[in-house]
Enzyme design. Structure first.
Site, PDB file in Angstrom:
ATOM      1  N   ARG A  36       0.814  -1.221   0.000  1.00 50.76           N
ATOM      2  CA  ARG A  36       0.000   0.000   0.000  1.00 50.76           C
ATOM      3  C   ARG A  36       0.848   1.271   0.000  1.00 50.76           C
ATOM      4  O   ARG A  36       0.378   2.328  -0.403  1.00 50.76           O
ATOM      5  CB  ARG A  36      -0.979  -0.008   1.182  1.00 50.76           C
ATOM      6  CG  ARG A  36      -2.132  -0.976   0.958  1.00 50.76           C
ATOM      7  CD  ARG A  36      -3.092  -0.986   2.115  1.00 50.76           C
ATOM      8  NE  ARG A  36      -4.272  -1.795   1.813  1.00 50.76           N
ATOM      9  CZ  ARG A  36      -5.263  -2.008   2.663  1.00 50.76           C
ATOM     10  NH1 ARG A  36      -5.222  -1.476   3.871  1.00 50.76           N
ATOM     11  NH2 ARG A  36      -6.296  -2.748   2.311  1.00 50.76           N
ATOM     12  N   GLY A  55      -8.942  -9.396   0.830  1.00 50.34           N
ATOM     13  CA  GLY A  55      -8.361 -10.185   1.919  1.00 50.34           C
ATOM     14  C   GLY A  55      -7.285 -11.170   1.527  1.00 50.34           C
ATOM     15  O   GLY A  55      -6.238 -10.805   1.031  1.00 50.34           O
TER      16      GLY A  55
END
Ligand code: 3PG
Ligand code: MG
Length: 401
Positions: A38, A356
């Site tokens: 990220r 996920g």
């Protein structure tokens, strides 16, 4: 798709204070970032704004401190790895609003990067409080949302603030939206979906939405057991939601009525326990002892899934086919992921994955880089697959007041 959203194209950011909502809710252990995906994802927007001469002020949440200042949930540990990836210094302010933040912003020069402390240390963030959004907005001249993975939250930094400053989609947000559009919005047909993971109960909306949109839908992981049991197959001691038999049969009937071919397992891999190196046995459906568990898709199931990929132009993938964290029960997931990756490399398939465990599973198979797109999002990817509108995305629509 991208033309529906305000982007930074053609926007003069010179000398502007750009308030950039990123998602630095990254995996951390003992105060160290353990997966910088990220952080990497935020670089294109940060670089673009710096190159344009803006002051780049990064805002993010981390974990769930619930409006309190929880020291272990500080964003400070992100500063060093981000600076390293960026190849430039990153300053840090101990608060995201108020005097501390204002002073840190006032000290910035064009091209500087500043990270503000965890937004969720203030209750106003999750409450989508307009007064808190005003405090944030006071720090910037324009707002850029680059946090697709937090777009399912209607929070001050993803929703209210977009009404207070000129709002734009960042580069990662744009990439996510384009990839999602190519997978479910306006995909090349036929489209195949793979949905794995354990619980049918949490994926009902998702299954219904996908059945309407897809030509084929493969069901794997623990949730496939619920479908097998609903068809009358013995599943031994496998994870299963027996109370959802009617629901599962309803989903199968719905798929048939919408001409979406459901691909359920045709063979299974069983063992007594999901332990590393456990003796895994390939069995036909129903051939399972009461104390055994289904822990992976069998080879024929995987072969049929690969053939379905060959026959498809687009693949959207959420969830592993088995207990991929525990070899050898990763085999089905890894083989299917590798096949999808080969087709992508050969230009025969557009494959988009997210949510996920999916990213970890693809990373474990060393194929994430070969997929057309792997989303950085967990919950936001799922809500998007469910067909829900995401507040953080809606806030950026070109026509919105
Ligand atoms: C995520 O990691 O999925 C996002 O950062 C959202 O986090 P949240 O589930 O705590 O809102
Ligand atoms: Mg989450």
């Amino acid at each position: 798709m991208a033309e529906d959203f305000r982007t930074l194209d053609g926007v003069d950011v010179k000398d502007k204070r750009a308030l950039v909502r990123v998602d630095f809710n990254v995996p951390m252990e003992n105060g160290a970032v353990t997966d910088d995906t990220r952080l990497e994802a935020a670089l294109p927007t940060i670089r673009r704004l710096r190159d344009g001469g803006a002051k780049v002020i990064l805002i993010s949440h981390f974990d769930r401190p619930k409006g309190r200042r929880v020291p272990s949930m500080s964003l400070k540990p992100v500063v060093a790895p981000l600076g390293k990836l960026l190849g430039a210094p990153v300053a840090f302010a101990n608060d995201c609003v108020g005097e501390v933040a204002e002073q840190a912003v006032a000290a910035m020069h064009d091209g500087d990067v500043l990270l503000l402390e965890n937004l969720r240390f203030h209750a106003g963030e999750e409450a989508d409080d307009p007064a808190f959004a005003e405090q944030l907005a006071a720090l910037g001249d324009l707002y850029v949302d680059d946090a697709f993975s937090a777009a399912h939250r209607a929070h001050a930094s993803t929703d209210a603030i977009a009404r207070l400053l000129p709002a734009y989609a960042g580069e990662q947000m744009r990439r996510e939206l384009e990839a999602l559009d190519s997978a479910l919005g306006n995909p090349k047909k036929p489209v195949l979906g793979i949905v794995g993971g354990s619980k049918v109960s949490t994926k009902l909306d998702l299954l219904h939405n996908l059945i309407v949109k897809l030509d084929r839908l493969a069901i794997g992981g623990g949730m496939a057991n619920t479908f097998l049991a609903a068809q009358g197959w013995a599943v031994g001691a496998s994870y299963c939601e027996p109370a959802l038999g009617d629901t599962a049969r309803g989903i199968m009937a719905f798929a048939e009525s919408r001409h979406c071919e459901l691909l359920l397992p045709v063979d299974i891999v069983v063992a007594e326990r999901p332990e590393p190196g456990a003796a895994a046995r390939v069995r036909d459906l129903g051939e399972i002892d009461p104390h055994e568990r289904i822990l992976d898709a069998g080879p024929q199931t995987v072969e049929r899934l690969c053939a379905a990929m060959d026959a498809s132009a687009t693949l959207v993938w959420n969830g592993p086919l088995g207990v991929f964290e525990v070899p050898p029960f990763d085999r089905g997931t890894v083989a299917a992921a590798r096949h999808a990756a080969e087709l992508c490399k050969a230009g025969k398939l557009v494959a988009v994955a997210g949510g996920g465990d999916t990213v970890s599973a693809l990373n474990a198979a060393h194929v994430a880089g070969d997929f057309t797109f792997v989303s950085t999002a967990g919950g936001a990817f799922l809500e998007w697959m469910e067909g829900k509108s995401l507040p953080g995305v809606e806030a950026l629509r070109a026509g919105r007041a």
